[in-house]
Write an enzyme that holds these catalytic residues in place. Structure first.
Site, PDB file in Angstrom:
ATOM      1  CE1 TYR A  55      -3.139  -2.972   0.242  1.00 55.44           C
ATOM      2  CE2 TYR A  55      -3.475  -2.504   2.566  1.00 55.44           C
ATOM      3  CZ  TYR A  55      -3.743  -3.264   1.444  1.00 55.44           C
ATOM      4  OH  TYR A  55      -4.640  -4.310   1.534  1.00 55.44           O
ATOM      5  CG  HIS A 124      -1.369  -8.571  -0.168  1.00 59.76           C
ATOM      6  ND1 HIS A 124      -0.944  -7.284   0.015  1.00 59.76           N
ATOM      7  CD2 HIS A 124      -2.704  -8.481  -0.355  1.00 59.76           C
ATOM      8  CE1 HIS A 124      -1.974  -6.453  -0.065  1.00 59.76           C
ATOM      9  NE2 HIS A 124      -3.051  -7.166  -0.295  1.00 59.76           N
ATOM     10  N   PRO A 204     -15.603  -4.985   3.214  1.00 66.53           N
ATOM     11  CG  PRO A 204     -15.752  -4.512   5.507  1.00 66.53           C
ATOM     12  CD  PRO A 204     -14.774  -4.564   4.356  1.00 66.53           C
ATOM     13  NE  ARG A 207     -12.306  -3.552  -4.320  1.00 63.25           N
ATOM     14  CZ  ARG A 207     -11.026  -3.673  -3.972  1.00 63.25           C
ATOM     15  NH1 ARG A 207     -10.355  -2.640  -3.544  1.00 63.25           N
ATOM     16  NH2 ARG A 207     -10.416  -4.841  -4.055  1.00 63.25           N
TER      17      ARG A 207
HETATM   18  N1  LIG Z   1      -6.212  -8.612   1.239  1.00 62.22           N
HETATM   19  C1  LIG Z   1      -6.529  -7.912   0.179  1.00 62.22           C
HETATM   20  O1  LIG Z   1      -6.228  -8.281  -0.960  1.00 62.22           O
HETATM   21  C2  LIG Z   1      -7.287  -6.623   0.353  1.00 62.22           C
HETATM   22  C3  LIG Z   1      -7.912  -6.007  -0.757  1.00 62.22           C
HETATM   23  C4  LIG Z   1      -8.625  -4.829  -0.532  1.00 62.22           C
HETATM   24  C5  LIG Z   1      -8.722  -4.306   0.745  1.00 62.22           C
HETATM   25  N2  LIG Z   1      -8.101  -4.918   1.791  1.00 62.22           N
HETATM   26  C6  LIG Z   1      -8.179  -4.382   3.164  1.00 62.22           C
HETATM   27  O2  LIG Z   1      -9.535  -4.166   3.505  1.00 62.22           O
HETATM   28  C7  LIG Z   1      -9.711  -2.837   3.963  1.00 62.22           C
HETATM   29  C8  LIG Z   1     -11.106  -2.346   3.632  1.00 62.22           C
HETATM   30  O3  LIG Z   1     -11.400  -2.522   2.259  1.00 62.22           O
HETATM   31  P1  LIG Z   1     -11.674  -1.313   1.261  1.00 62.22           P
HETATM   32  O4  LIG Z   1     -11.166  -0.052   1.831  1.00 62.22           O
HETATM   33  O5  LIG Z   1     -11.203  -1.781  -0.055  1.00 62.22           O
HETATM   34  O6  LIG Z   1     -13.253  -1.284   1.111  1.00 62.22           O
HETATM   35  P2  LIG Z   1     -14.497  -1.035   2.094  1.00 62.22           P
HETATM   36  O7  LIG Z   1     -14.062  -1.071   3.490  1.00 62.22           O
HETATM   37  O8  LIG Z   1     -15.546  -1.956   1.634  1.00 62.22           O
HETATM   38  O9  LIG Z   1     -14.947   0.428   1.677  1.00 62.22           O
HETATM   39  C9  LIG Z   1     -14.106   1.541   1.823  1.00 62.22           C
HETATM   40  C10 LIG Z   1     -14.730   2.703   1.088  1.00 62.22           C
HETATM   41  O10 LIG Z   1     -15.983   3.037   1.687  1.00 62.22           O
HETATM   42  C11 LIG Z   1     -15.994   4.376   2.129  1.00 62.22           C
HETATM   43  N3  LIG Z   1     -16.693   4.350   3.431  1.00 62.22           N
HETATM   44  C12 LIG Z   1     -16.269   3.765   4.577  1.00 62.22           C
HETATM   45  N4  LIG Z   1     -17.183   3.888   5.556  1.00 62.22           N
HETATM   46  C13 LIG Z   1     -18.210   4.586   5.021  1.00 62.22           C
HETATM   47  C14 LIG Z   1     -19.453   5.030   5.526  1.00 62.22           C
HETATM   48  N5  LIG Z   1     -19.811   4.779   6.772  1.00 62.22           N
HETATM   49  N6  LIG Z   1     -20.274   5.740   4.696  1.00 62.22           N
HETATM   50  C15 LIG Z   1     -19.910   5.993   3.405  1.00 62.22           C
HETATM   51  N7  LIG Z   1     -18.756   5.579   2.876  1.00 62.22           N
HETATM   52  C16 LIG Z   1     -17.904   4.887   3.662  1.00 62.22           C
HETATM   53  C17 LIG Z   1     -14.539   4.789   2.235  1.00 62.22           C
HETATM   54  O11 LIG Z   1     -14.376   6.151   1.966  1.00 62.22           O
HETATM   55  P3  LIG Z   1     -13.457   7.117   2.891  1.00 62.22           P
HETATM   56  O12 LIG Z   1     -12.156   6.410   3.098  1.00 62.22           O
HETATM   57  O13 LIG Z   1     -13.323   8.351   2.083  1.00 62.22           O
HETATM   58  O14 LIG Z   1     -14.213   7.303   4.166  1.00 62.22           O
HETATM   59  C18 LIG Z   1     -13.889   3.948   1.145  1.00 62.22           C
HETATM   60  O15 LIG Z   1     -14.007   4.593  -0.121  1.00 62.22           O
HETATM   61  C19 LIG Z   1      -8.585  -2.074   3.267  1.00 62.22           C
HETATM   62  O16 LIG Z   1      -8.295  -0.868   3.939  1.00 62.22           O
HETATM   63  C20 LIG Z   1      -7.459  -3.066   3.347  1.00 62.22           C
HETATM   64  O17 LIG Z   1      -6.872  -3.008   4.622  1.00 62.22           O
HETATM   65  C21 LIG Z   1      -7.395  -6.080   1.612  1.00 62.22           C
END
Ligand SMILES: NC(=O)c1ccc[n+]([C@@H]2O[C@H](COP(=O)([O-])OP(=O)(O)OC[C@H]3O[C@@H](n4cnc5c(N)ncnc54)[C@H](OP(=O)(O)O)[C@@H]3O)[C@@H](O)[C@H]2O)c1
Length: 315
Positions: A55, A124, A204, A207
């Site tokens: 990242y 990863h 969860p 995205r």
């Molecule tokens: N192992 C893997 O391959 C892998 C792949 C992807 C992700 N991940 C991990 O999983 C974590 C979470 O996944 P993710 O960030 O991809 O997706 P996510 O948690 O499903 O969604 C994040 C997105 O939702 C927005 N958001 C969060 N809370 C919100 C709310 N209450 N209301 C409206 N919008 C909201 C965020 O915007 P803002 O940030 O602008 O608030 C961001 O754009 C990552 O940070 C990473 O650590 C791991």
């Protein structure tokens, strides 16, 4: 609320994904100071902080090391190795599971995070060019060396989990899980339950899509990884609003937000699950953390499970 366990330690059912703070999603002027987000997370018992060397690359771990300050003991620090950036924009990454890379990556993560031990070191992606046993064996050696407390893997099959567990216990499996990405429920979550491993549900909130904040009209520039994802084409986003509508209908009955219902649905699938929604805003973090208290009824869960399946693939 410390209601789940990871490597036999109590952790919050909701963790914090830190990726978006420096990677994958375009910068947003509405973001809060990351130090304030992390501080509030730890205050609320959102203890699993998830990052990765890729990242940035590297800037996410550096940031976390900086903002964690004196609160390292309050956090459960989870990072990852085994992916390297081969092109920054549009983003392209490739696996590197060579044992020498794993060893060097751990030293780099320890240095950037500014800690003596990483709580959870995750592979990863499995590198198809390196026997999994070689990569996992190198990770197990890091536990023996005291550099990491436990090891986990991301986006793996049950067969790969069996092969790894024969060498060293798999403390956690991280894969995408949400109402529009249910594949791990077909085997991997059950494997975690049987082996005392924690399933870490990434993305969860789909995205961000499952909160209802993203529509067909939302603009994603080339700096935003979602511009590359099939599920985020304008046409797919329009079709997939039906899934948000299903979440909103249940949310209305609970006086909750659709994103909170999305998180509660994930947590309701198994006591082995910790969800790690990512956010850069304190108010959203608080909303997401509160989802751990939301109890969906059997009827709610059945209604959500019957929601339409998504148009288009995850990647
Ligand atoms: N192992 C893997 O391959 C892998 C792949 C992807 C992700 N991940 C991990 O999983 C974590 C979470 O996944 P993710 O960030 O991809 O997706 P996510 O948690 O499903 O969604 C994040 C997105 O939702 C927005 N958001 C969060 N809370 C919100 C709310 N209450 N209301 C409206 N919008 C909201 C965020 O915007 P803002 O940030 O602008 O608030 C961001 O754009 C990552 O940070 C990473 O650590 C791991």
């Amino acid at each position: 609320v410390l209601s789940r366990t990871l490597d036999a330690r109590p952790v919050g059912a909701i963790g914090l994904g830190c990726m978006g703070m420096t990677f994958a999603y375009a910068a947003d002027p509405a973001s809060d100071d990351p130090a304030a987000v992390v501080d509030r997370a730890l205050d609320l018992g959102v203890t699993v902080l998830d990052t990765a060397d890729v990242y940035g690359p590297f800037s996410n771990e550096e940031l976390l090391g900086k903002v964690l300050g004196g609160r390292r003991e309050a956090a459960f620090l989870a990072t990852k190795c085994g992916l390297v950036v081969t092109r920054p924009e549009p983003l392209q990454v490739t696996p590197d599971g060579r044992p020498e890379h794993v060893r060097a990556a751990a030293d780099g993560s320890l240095r950037r995070l500014g800690v003596d031990t990483i709580d959870l070191f995750q592979l990863h992606r499995v590198d198809p060019a390196v026997p999994l046993e070689d990569t996992w064996g190198a990770m197990a050696e890091l536990v023996a060396a005291g550099k990491v407390r436990a090891v986990g893997m991301s986006e793996v099959t049950v067969d790969q989990l069996d092969r790894a567990a024969a060498i060293h216990p798999v403390a956690a499996v991280q894969s995408e899980l949400s109402l529009w990405s249910r594949e791990p429920l077909d085997g991997v979550v059950g494997w975690c339950e049987r082996h005392g491993a924690t399933f870490i549900a990434y993305s969860p909130l789909g995205r961000g899509f499952l909160t209802g904040a993203i529509t067909a009209a939302t603009a994603f520039g080339p700096a935003d990884f979602r511009s590359q994802l099939p599920r985020f084409t304008p046409a797919a986003r329009a079709a997939n609003q039906a899934i948000v509508a299903a979440l909103a209908a249940v949310a209305a009955r609970h006086g909750a937000a659709p994103g909170q219902v999305a998180l509660a649905w994930v947590l309701a699938q198994s006591r082995s699950i910790v969800a790690i929604p990512g956010t850069r805003r304190v108010a959203r973090l608080e909303e997401n953390a509160a989802a751990a208290e939301l109890r969906l009824t059997a009827a709610d869960l059945a209604e959500l499970t019957a929601a339409p399946l998504p148009e288009q693939t995850r990647y």
